[in-house]
Write a protein that holds these residues in place. Sequence first.
Motif, PDB file in Angstrom:
ATOM      1  N   LYS A   1     -20.774   8.522  14.138  1.00  0.00           N
ATOM      2  CA  LYS A   1     -19.366   8.785  13.878  1.00  0.00           C
ATOM      3  C   LYS A   1     -19.260   9.843  12.786  1.00  0.00           C
ATOM      4  O   LYS A   1     -19.839   9.679  11.710  1.00  0.00           O
ATOM      5  CB  LYS A   1     -18.646   7.503  13.450  1.00  0.00           C
ATOM      6  CG  LYS A   1     -18.616   6.428  14.536  1.00  0.00           C
ATOM      7  CD  LYS A   1     -17.919   5.162  14.066  1.00  0.00           C
ATOM      8  CE  LYS A   1     -17.851   4.134  15.189  1.00  0.00           C
ATOM      9  NZ  LYS A   1     -17.207   2.870  14.743  1.00  0.00           N
TER      10      LYS A   1
ATOM     11  N   PRO B   1     -11.767   9.065  12.984  1.00  0.00           N
ATOM     12  CA  PRO B   1     -11.727   8.301  14.243  1.00  0.00           C
ATOM     13  C   PRO B   1     -10.934   9.026  15.320  1.00  0.00           C
ATOM     14  O   PRO B   1     -10.062   9.852  15.032  1.00  0.00           O
ATOM     15  CB  PRO B   1     -11.044   6.999  13.833  1.00  0.00           C
ATOM     16  CG  PRO B   1     -10.249   7.338  12.620  1.00  0.00           C
ATOM     17  CD  PRO B   1     -10.998   8.423  11.907  1.00  0.00           C
ATOM     18  N   ASP B   2     -11.229   8.696  16.553  1.00  0.00           N
ATOM     19  CA  ASP B   2     -10.485   9.281  17.673  1.00  0.00           C
ATOM     20  C   ASP B   2      -9.110   8.634  17.832  1.00  0.00           C
ATOM     21  O   ASP B   2      -8.189   9.242  18.373  1.00  0.00           O
ATOM     22  CB  ASP B   2     -11.289   9.111  18.976  1.00  0.00           C
ATOM     23  CG  ASP B   2     -12.569   9.927  18.967  1.00  0.00           C
ATOM     24  OD1 ASP B   2     -12.575  11.017  18.363  1.00  0.00           O
ATOM     25  OD2 ASP B   2     -13.574   9.467  19.548  1.00  0.00           O
TER      26      ASP B   2
ATOM     27  N   GLU C   1     -15.439   1.400  18.381  1.00  0.00           N
ATOM     28  CA  GLU C   1     -14.812   2.672  18.017  1.00  0.00           C
ATOM     29  C   GLU C   1     -14.071   2.583  16.680  1.00  0.00           C
ATOM     30  O   GLU C   1     -13.650   3.598  16.135  1.00  0.00           O
ATOM     31  CB  GLU C   1     -13.828   3.103  19.125  1.00  0.00           C
ATOM     32  CG  GLU C   1     -14.497   3.328  20.474  1.00  0.00           C
ATOM     33  CD  GLU C   1     -15.665   4.306  20.377  1.00  0.00           C
ATOM     34  OE1 GLU C   1     -15.500   5.396  19.798  1.00  0.00           O
ATOM     35  OE2 GLU C   1     -16.757   3.958  20.878  1.00  0.00           O
TER      36      GLU C   1
END
Length: 678
Positions: free
Chosen positions: A414, A418-419, A460
Amino acid sequence: MKKTLLTVMSIALFAACGHKQELTSGVELSNLDTTANPVEDFYQYACGGWMAANPLDAEHSRYGSFDKLGETNREQLKGLIDSIAKAQNEKGSVADKIATLYNIGMDSVKLQEQGNAPIQGLLTEIAAMKTREDLKKELSALHLQGIDPFFGLFSEADFSNSAMQIAWVYQTGIGMGERDYYLKADRAEYRTAYMQLMTKEFALAGYDKMANLPADKLAKMVMDLETRLAKAQYDQETNREPSKTFHKVSIAEADKMAAGIDFKAYFTAMGLPKVETFNLAQPEYLAEVGKVLAKENMESLKAYYAWNVINAAAAYLSEDFVMANFEFYGTAMSGREQISPRWKRVTNTLNGAMSEAIGQMYVAKYFPAEAKQRMITLVDNLKEAFAMRIDGATWMDQVTKDKAKEKLAAILVKVGYPDKWRDYSKLDIQNDSYFANVLRSNRFDVEYTLSKIDKPTDREEWGMPPQMVNAYYNPTTNEICFPAAILQPPFFNLKADDAVNYGAIGVVIGHEMTHGFDDKGRLYDKDGNLNNWWTDQDALNFTNNAKVLVDHFNAIKVLDNPETYANGAYCLGENIADNGGLNISYVALQNAIAKGQVNAGEMDGFTAAQRFFLAYAGVWASNIRDKEILNLTANDVHSLGKWRVNGTLPHVTPFIEAFGIKEGNGMWLAPEKRVTLW
């Protein structure tokens, strides 16, 4: 709880296609102390100039190169927040919440006018308690607001099935944070100062009048109770052992072990009535808590609850509370002479309350988009070097090597941000009091955390916001994470030859990877489950090799008065990661030299290898107070900066060769005494 942090890290990219501009050596000559001899004291040689130019000020207990980056980062955040705080924002928007919380925290006049009023409601509730049932109800009520007497509740992976999150109950509840401060003879001055803090703040809060007891007697009650808890708590070394802090139990089993708590009622009050099993991290400690709740006299328990509220609130109240709190936690515990300016403290609060919202703004302004993909490429280069080190390890057989490389290949990377960003629409921020907003923010976070229990693990999700100057490895998700804020100098220098970049950020990346294979990380498989994938002989070889580092650091005296030595067992994971990061990144450097990507010759009089090790040492340049040395040695799993250099480098043979260190030199360590791991 298991995330392993480097404390300060950064990230950058090496030019895979070569540099067009003429590059510098990357060695800042002014940071060196050329009056020192690198073969005798490499830390002083590599960092002495920086330390002389950056003396400790009254605000800091430790100030290092990474702290300097943190201050720069905080200034950037201040600019973002100031602009929002002065603007007309849509009611209820994220910007409006940021502005409201920041402005109320900065309003010193209002804080003074309110005095102790923001905590009176909670203290009145506590003073009115009469029964053991009242105690249990108040315990969950406080926990829901992020105040954690006795223990904390949170969501964490099931070590036997990391794909699922379960409830964890973990020891907390002692105000000085670490049991040694209550139990060791040489910590008596801290206990005295803590008693003075409690006495003063019980009176400031008016709880002495509510309880109809003198403030010093209330303080004594709390000290006695917390000392009892400290004696029952697991020590730092035990808490590092995954198998010793994972005890999955049913509600019935837990209630049998700690009858005074009533976990069924507790979980229901916490909004989790369907929880059937959970992890009781420290069963013996929770058993003692059960006895305390069942048998301890009510006035002592009420004083303990009240102190937890007062201590949690002090930093957000009027100046008398704030300064009393600082005099103990800032000055007595760490040696700081001056409190940080209010804007820094309020910015820290905002970072805690709305971390990803602020991070999203930070990324938009300060993080170059192209850095993310380039960083992933760099991580791949380090993975290749790590695989080479595994292949070359003589202490492992092929079966273990194959498993190790499978885990290495499976590491989730990562980088930056964050996405998917967290939704703050349900966070309630009002213009009433600073502490009331902190409590609402706490509750928002508690509910968010508890909502994950008994649900699949979200791989995630990020464990750090992008504006944090840090990085981590998480064994249950087998991931490494490098937030955007650390992707800048001094850890990466775009204008420098990449030998220094391999020595700084390359080692950082290798460090995080190595955490997956340190004394605790190696116990998890590639999927993040606590699962022994080692042959018996290789596990024994690892333990014997790691003991070399334990013994080496145990012999390092970090402070003369009181006489204090490094804790080799407590810091073992970080020391293994430093050693592995150095060795892995040095292989990556040699690969880059072979490809013509790094200048193999001298620059500013230093070879590529020398520039590599100077860059590594420079990351840990710092000045530190004696009290902070004691504090960090007791509470931080990382070795002190000086010893991450002078304690770690003698084990790295390429360092010995790069600077021509010989037997009899201060930095010399005989080959047979050097650790052999990653």
